[in-house]
Design a protein around this motif. Structure first.
Motif, PDB file in Angstrom:
ATOM      1  N   THR A  23       0.940  -1.089  -0.002  1.00  0.00           N
ATOM      2  CA  THR A  23       0.078   0.105  -0.195  1.00  0.00           C
ATOM      3  C   THR A  23       0.844   1.388  -0.023  1.00  0.00           C
ATOM      4  OG1 THR A  23      -0.136   0.469   2.348  1.00  0.00           O
ATOM      5  CG2 THR A  23      -1.818  -1.130   1.497  1.00  0.00           C
ATOM      6  N   LEU A  42      -1.101  -0.441  -4.062  1.00  0.00           N
ATOM      7  CA  LEU A  42      -2.466  -0.372  -3.512  1.00  0.00           C
ATOM      8  C   LEU A  42      -2.595   0.975  -2.921  1.00  0.00           C
ATOM      9  CD1 LEU A  42      -5.326  -1.234  -3.150  1.00  0.00           C
ATOM     10  CD2 LEU A  42      -4.510  -2.443  -1.201  1.00  0.00           C
ATOM     11  N   GLY A  44      -4.722   2.210  -0.726  1.00  0.00           N
ATOM     12  CA  GLY A  44      -5.840   1.331   0.043  1.00  0.00           C
ATOM     13  C   GLY A  44      -6.521   2.396   0.986  1.00  0.00           C
ATOM     14  N   ASP A  45      -7.759   1.960   1.195  1.00  0.00           N
ATOM     15  CA  ASP A  45      -8.577   2.733   2.229  1.00  0.00           C
ATOM     16  C   ASP A  45      -8.256   2.617   3.562  1.00  0.00           C
ATOM     17  OD1 ASP A  45      -9.719   0.074   2.580  1.00  0.00           O
ATOM     18  OD2 ASP A  45     -11.824   1.037   2.421  1.00  0.00           O
ATOM     19  N   SER A  46      -7.263   1.774   3.912  1.00  0.00           N
ATOM     20  CA  SER A  46      -6.451   1.908   5.096  1.00  0.00           C
ATOM     21  C   SER A  46      -5.810   2.927   5.338  1.00  0.00           C
ATOM     22  CB  SER A  46      -5.198   0.584   5.051  1.00  0.00           C
ATOM     23  OG  SER A  46      -4.479   0.711   3.900  1.00  0.00           O
ATOM     24  N   ASP A  84      -8.471   1.422  -3.744  1.00  0.00           N
ATOM     25  CA  ASP A  84      -9.835   1.164  -3.352  1.00  0.00           C
ATOM     26  C   ASP A  84     -10.898   2.145  -3.626  1.00  0.00           C
ATOM     27  OD1 ASP A  84      -9.315  -1.266  -2.013  1.00  0.00           O
ATOM     28  OD2 ASP A  84      -8.396  -0.347  -0.174  1.00  0.00           O
ATOM     29  N   LYS A 112     -10.560  -1.362  -6.577  1.00  0.00           N
ATOM     30  CA  LYS A 112     -10.740  -2.599  -6.035  1.00  0.00           C
ATOM     31  C   LYS A 112     -11.987  -2.622  -5.064  1.00  0.00           C
ATOM     32  CE  LYS A 112      -7.971  -3.954  -2.268  1.00  0.00           C
ATOM     33  NZ  LYS A 112      -8.699  -3.728  -1.019  1.00  0.00           N
ATOM     34  N   HIS A 136     -12.177  -8.172  -3.650  1.00  0.00           N
ATOM     35  CA  HIS A 136     -11.535  -8.258  -2.485  1.00  0.00           C
ATOM     36  C   HIS A 136     -12.524  -9.269  -1.547  1.00  0.00           C
ATOM     37  CE1 HIS A 136      -9.297  -6.198   1.230  1.00  0.00           C
ATOM     38  NE2 HIS A 136      -9.874  -7.283   1.523  1.00  0.00           N
ATOM     39  N   LEU A 179      -8.344 -10.798  -4.686  1.00  0.00           N
ATOM     40  CA  LEU A 179      -7.388 -10.418  -3.616  1.00  0.00           C
ATOM     41  C   LEU A 179      -8.343 -11.026  -2.308  1.00  0.00           C
ATOM     42  CD1 LEU A 179      -5.440  -7.352  -2.415  1.00  0.00           C
ATOM     43  CD2 LEU A 179      -7.103  -8.145  -0.755  1.00  0.00           C
ATOM     44  N   GLU A 181      -8.047 -11.884   1.983  1.00  0.00           N
ATOM     45  CA  GLU A 181      -7.504 -11.206   3.261  1.00  0.00           C
ATOM     46  C   GLU A 181      -7.716 -12.165   4.359  1.00  0.00           C
ATOM     47  OE1 GLU A 181      -7.954  -6.967   3.988  1.00  0.00           O
ATOM     48  OE2 GLU A 181      -7.603  -7.374   6.075  1.00  0.00           O
ATOM     49  N   VAL A 212       0.678  -8.689  -0.526  1.00  0.00           N
ATOM     50  CA  VAL A 212       0.469  -7.436  -0.086  1.00  0.00           C
ATOM     51  C   VAL A 212       0.548  -7.202   1.296  1.00  0.00           C
ATOM     52  CG1 VAL A 212      -2.259  -7.210  -0.255  1.00  0.00           C
ATOM     53  CG2 VAL A 212      -0.975  -5.300  -0.602  1.00  0.00           C
ATOM     54  N   VAL A 214       0.339  -3.863   4.187  1.00  0.00           N
ATOM     55  CA  VAL A 214       0.268  -2.244   4.234  1.00  0.00           C
ATOM     56  C   VAL A 214       1.713  -1.685   4.541  1.00  0.00           C
ATOM     57  CG1 VAL A 214      -0.573  -0.638   5.919  1.00  0.00           C
ATOM     58  CG2 VAL A 214      -2.050  -2.349   5.263  1.00  0.00           C
TER      59      VAL A 214
HETATM   60  O1  KIV Z   1      -6.852  -0.937   2.391  1.00  0.00           O
HETATM   61  C1  KIV Z   1      -5.731  -1.612   2.195  1.00  0.00           C
HETATM   62  O2  KIV Z   1      -4.621  -1.764   2.634  1.00  0.00           O
HETATM   63  C2  KIV Z   1      -6.221  -3.013   1.981  1.00  0.00           C
HETATM   64  C3  KIV Z   1      -5.070  -4.350   1.687  1.00  0.00           C
HETATM   65  C4  KIV Z   1      -5.009  -4.773   3.383  1.00  0.00           C
HETATM   66  C5  KIV Z   1      -5.259  -5.454   0.967  1.00  0.00           C
HETATM   67  O3  KIV Z   1      -7.336  -3.344   1.305  1.00  0.00           O
END
Ligand code: KIV
Ligand code: NA
Length: 265
Positions: A23, A42, A44-46, A84, A112, A136, A179, A181, A212, A214
């Motif tokens: 990410t 990625l 990511g929305d993380s 995301d 995603k 995902h 993907l 998780e 993948v 973070v």
């Molecule tokens: O948002 C994110 O970091 C993710 C990964 C954990 C796959 O979707």
């Protein structure tokens, strides 16, 4: 360096060559990942948790995702960028198309979406309009309140069978990457073998085509206890760029993830 494309990732799957994803949310880290040979990035929305300090990914907006995608895009030379779609930005096919268009225009190469069969019509629409989709499944953090926490998924036979069935439906609808998780390693292998499209895993065992993590987790900067699947690569006096390179090397030679990072059924 030639740009990484979806066809390149498909070829890598066919050749049994592992690929990497991390990410990333800004230009400078994107540049460092490019230097280290990370094939896919990625957005990511993380970022809701690691950048914004939220306690879940639910508060993240489509504008937040566009902002970070544009920053990553500006820093990127050749990696394939996945972004995301945030919570409730794809609750109907037409809403998904409008929001996916914004992300693609901000610089994403693929969007995603979290979820299974209920998204088949959405995946079909995006795919027909020329937007590559990553589906995902497994632990889908946008559904954390419904799932009752961040728990391993697909642990009994019925749940595992359902993930496979829904995955095949999504591939049939046009999903280009899957993907997973937090699923048992054995299920990760079954899915990777059964699905023609490239498969990326996080806490899904060593047999998926790609891995993948973070970025903050793999640099050892967590707020709270890291998940089982996390490994800190910023060790042994490495620089951040060397930590990214070590991750690439360990994924490619199969030493990451080790059994201590994976889940059993
Ligand atoms: O948002 C994110 O970091 C993710 C990964 C954990 C796959 O979707
Ligand atoms: Na996400």
């Amino acid at each position: 360096t030639r740009p990484i494309t979806l066809s390149k990732l498909q070829r890598m799957k066919q050749d049994g060559e592992k690929f990497t994803c991390l990410t990333c949310y800004d230009a400078t880290f994107t540049h460092a990942m490019n230097q280290a040979g990370v094939e896919t990035i990625l957005v990511g929305d993380s970022l809701g948790m690691v950048v914004q300090g939220q306690d879940s990914t639910l508060p993240v907006s489509i504008d937040d995702m566009c902002y970070h995608t544009a920053a990553v895009k500006r820093g990127n030379s050749h990696a394939f960028i996945l972004t995301d779609m945030p919570f409730m930005s794809y609750s109907s096919p037409n809403q998904a198309l409008d929001n996916a268009a914004k992300l693609m225009q901000a610089g994403a190469n693929m969007v995603k979406l979290e979820g299974g069969s209920w998204l088949a019509d959405t995946v079909r629409l995006l795919s027909e309009r020329g937007i590559p989709v990553c589906s995902h499944l497994g632990l889908t953090p946008q559904a954390v309140h419904k799932l009752g926490g961040y728990k391993v998924q697909g642990q009994d036979q019925a749940a595992a069978d359902l993930i496979l069935k829904e995955s095949l439906e999504l591939v049939e609808a046009g999903a280009d990457i899957l993907l997973y998780e937090c699923i048992p390693a054995a299920l990760g292998k079954i899915l990777t073998d059964a699905i023609s499209a490239p498969v990326i895993g996080i806490g899904a065992g060593a047999d998926t085509d790609g891995q993948v993590l973070v970025m903050h987790d793999m640099l050892g900067i967590n707020i709270g206890r890291p998940a089982r699947f996390v490994k800190n690569f910023l060790t042994n006096g490495r620089t951040i760029e060397q930590a990214f390179s070590a991750y690439v090397e360990e994924v490619k030679n199969g030493s990451f993830p080790a059994s201590e990072h994976t889940f059993d059924a």
